[in-house]
Structure formats: C-alpha cells, structure tokens
Write a protein that holds these residues in place. Structure first.
Motif, PDB file in Angstrom:
ATOM      1  N   GLY A  24      73.831  27.421  14.672  1.00  6.36           N
ATOM      2  CA  GLY A  24      73.252  28.694  15.053  1.00  6.36           C
ATOM      3  C   GLY A  24      72.821  28.834  16.492  1.00  6.36           C
ATOM      4  O   GLY A  24      71.958  29.648  16.809  1.00  6.36           O
ATOM      5  N   TYR A  25      73.421  28.062  17.373  1.00  2.00           N
ATOM      6  CA  TYR A  25      73.085  28.147  18.790  1.00  2.00           C
ATOM      7  C   TYR A  25      74.285  28.618  19.597  1.00  2.00           C
ATOM      8  O   TYR A  25      75.422  28.262  19.302  1.00  2.00           O
ATOM      9  N   ASP A  26      74.013  29.385  20.621  1.00  5.13           N
ATOM     10  CA  ASP A  26      75.023  29.778  21.590  1.00  5.13           C
ATOM     11  C   ASP A  26      74.850  28.843  22.783  1.00  5.13           C
ATOM     12  O   ASP A  26      73.928  29.001  23.583  1.00  5.13           O
ATOM     13  N   VAL A  27      75.687  27.834  22.861  1.00  8.29           N
ATOM     14  CA  VAL A  27      75.592  26.842  23.937  1.00  8.29           C
ATOM     15  C   VAL A  27      76.082  27.497  25.228  1.00  8.29           C
ATOM     16  O   VAL A  27      77.211  27.961  25.311  1.00  8.29           O
ATOM     17  N   LYS A  28      75.201  27.515  26.230  1.00  5.20           N
ATOM     18  CA  LYS A  28      75.497  28.196  27.494  1.00  5.20           C
ATOM     19  C   LYS A  28      75.741  27.244  28.656  1.00  5.20           C
ATOM     20  O   LYS A  28      76.285  27.643  29.675  1.00  5.20           O
TER      21      LYS A  28
ATOM     22  N   LYS B  54      70.815  29.272  23.645  1.00  4.01           N
ATOM     23  CA  LYS B  54      69.799  30.015  22.906  1.00  4.01           C
ATOM     24  C   LYS B  54      70.223  30.173  21.453  1.00  4.01           C
ATOM     25  O   LYS B  54      71.393  30.004  21.099  1.00  4.01           O
ATOM     26  N   ILE B  55      69.247  30.497  20.633  1.00  2.16           N
ATOM     27  CA  ILE B  55      69.494  30.736  19.211  1.00  2.16           C
ATOM     28  C   ILE B  55      70.268  32.040  19.081  1.00  2.16           C
ATOM     29  O   ILE B  55      69.918  33.047  19.700  1.00  2.16           O
ATOM     30  N   LYS B  56      71.322  32.015  18.268  1.00  2.00           N
ATOM     31  CA  LYS B  56      72.081  33.238  18.003  1.00  2.00           C
ATOM     32  C   LYS B  56      71.277  34.118  17.056  1.00  2.00           C
ATOM     33  O   LYS B  56      70.572  33.613  16.184  1.00  2.00           O
TER      34      LYS B  56
ATOM     35  N   SER C 256      65.279  29.372  22.497  1.00  3.06           N
ATOM     36  CA  SER C 256      64.788  30.591  21.869  1.00  3.06           C
ATOM     37  C   SER C 256      65.883  31.642  21.943  1.00  3.06           C
ATOM     38  O   SER C 256      66.950  31.417  22.486  1.00  3.06           O
ATOM     39  N   ARG C 257      65.595  32.813  21.417  1.00 13.16           N
ATOM     40  CA  ARG C 257      66.558  33.915  21.487  1.00 13.16           C
ATOM     41  C   ARG C 257      66.598  34.533  22.880  1.00 13.16           C
ATOM     42  O   ARG C 257      67.531  35.228  23.218  1.00 13.16           O
ATOM     43  N   ASP C 258      65.577  34.296  23.688  1.00 14.06           N
ATOM     44  CA  ASP C 258      65.458  34.987  24.973  1.00 14.06           C
ATOM     45  C   ASP C 258      65.903  34.167  26.177  1.00 14.06           C
ATOM     46  O   ASP C 258      66.205  34.736  27.215  1.00 14.06           O
ATOM     47  N   ASP C 259      65.904  32.863  26.079  1.00 16.05           N
ATOM     48  CA  ASP C 259      66.185  32.017  27.235  1.00 16.05           C
ATOM     49  C   ASP C 259      67.578  31.403  27.114  1.00 16.05           C
ATOM     50  O   ASP C 259      67.816  30.543  26.283  1.00 16.05           O
ATOM     51  N   ASP C 260      68.504  31.844  27.971  1.00 15.17           N
ATOM     52  CA  ASP C 260      69.878  31.331  27.944  1.00 15.17           C
ATOM     53  C   ASP C 260      69.979  29.876  28.367  1.00 15.17           C
ATOM     54  O   ASP C 260      70.966  29.213  28.095  1.00 15.17           O
TER      55      ASP C 260
END
Length: 156
Positions: free
Chosen positions: A66-70, A101-103, A129-133
C-alpha cells in the motif's frame, strides 16, 4: 525498439564531482581519521544489478503493502566496531531506504478496501504518510553492504 532514456537533470561535470570529493578529503576525511585513529571509507560501491534489483524490490513490496514508492534516501552510517564486521568494523558506510507515501485506500470490485496491510494506528511502524512524498518507508527493508573504498583511499 527501446526508447533512449532522458538526460537526468542532476548530472554534474566530472570536474565538479572531483571538487566535491577533494573537499570531502580536505575538510572531513582528516578530521574523521584523527578522531577514529584510522583512515575511514570514502566511497561505497554497488553494482548496477544490485541497485536495479533493490529498486524492483522496493517498488514491488511497496505496491503489495500500500505504498507509492517515490525515491531512495541514502544515509551515512558506521559499522559497529566488532570482529564480525571484519575490515568494515568501525568504518563509514552508506545504506539506502525506500521513500514514498501511503496510497489512498480504495474499494476493489468486491467492495473490500485494498492496502489493508498498511497500519494507520498510533503504533504503526512507519514514518510515511499520505501527505509526504519523501518520507522513509520503514516497513521496507533498507539495503547496505556495498563495497567500501578505504585504505588506500579511492580518489575520484
């Protein structure tokens, strides 16, 4: 036909890279060596295959959990001064950790929320978190154990 990769914006000249390394050797390496009473690592090497594998691993594990790896953050560290670390004991290292961040949770076709493995309670073991890329994703393991450049120091 493979598409040629774009030119990265962060490229620097070989001269500037050499200047950066010489500045490290001039302003940091001597202080460190004097303090630890030995010459420290001044470079860390990973193979392209190791880096590509780690990138694939963190993207895949991020997707599954569930993470968007940036990105990847590079941290400096020091090996414990213990026999089991052999020639690396007490020397500087570099390790990598996934950031992102969390998707947002979504409902799948069965009406079940996806990414349920992402814990959002106060005891969650993550700084993402959902807010910090660019937050570290502590649920994905960091990577270490590249080859270090130390006595004689590598010169760029």
């Amino acid at each position: 036909m493979k598409k040629e990769p774009g030119r990265p914006n962060q490229l620097i000249t070989k001269k500037f890279a050499k200047d950066l390394h010489l500045n490290f050797m001039k302003y940091r390496a001597g202080i460190i060596a004097k303090y630890i009473k030995k010459e420290d690592a001044n470079a860390v090497w990973f193979s392209v295959e190791e880096l590509e594998n780690y990138i694939h691993y963190i993207k895949t594990k991020g997707e599954k959990t569930g993470y968007d790896v940036k990105g990847i953050r590079f941290y400096f560290g020091v090996y414990p001064d213990e026999r089991k670390y052999a020639e690396k004991a007490g020397l500087m290292t570099l390790f990598l950790t996934a950031t992102g961040k969390i998707k947002p949770k979504t409902l799948n076709t069965t009406g079940i929320q996806t990414f349920a493995s992402v814990r959002e309670d106060e005891n969650a073991d993550t700084s993402a978190s959902r807010d910090d890329d660019n937050a570290d994703i502590s649920t994905i393991e960091p990577m270490n154990y590249g080859s270090i450049g130390r006595p004689p120091s590598l010169l760029y």
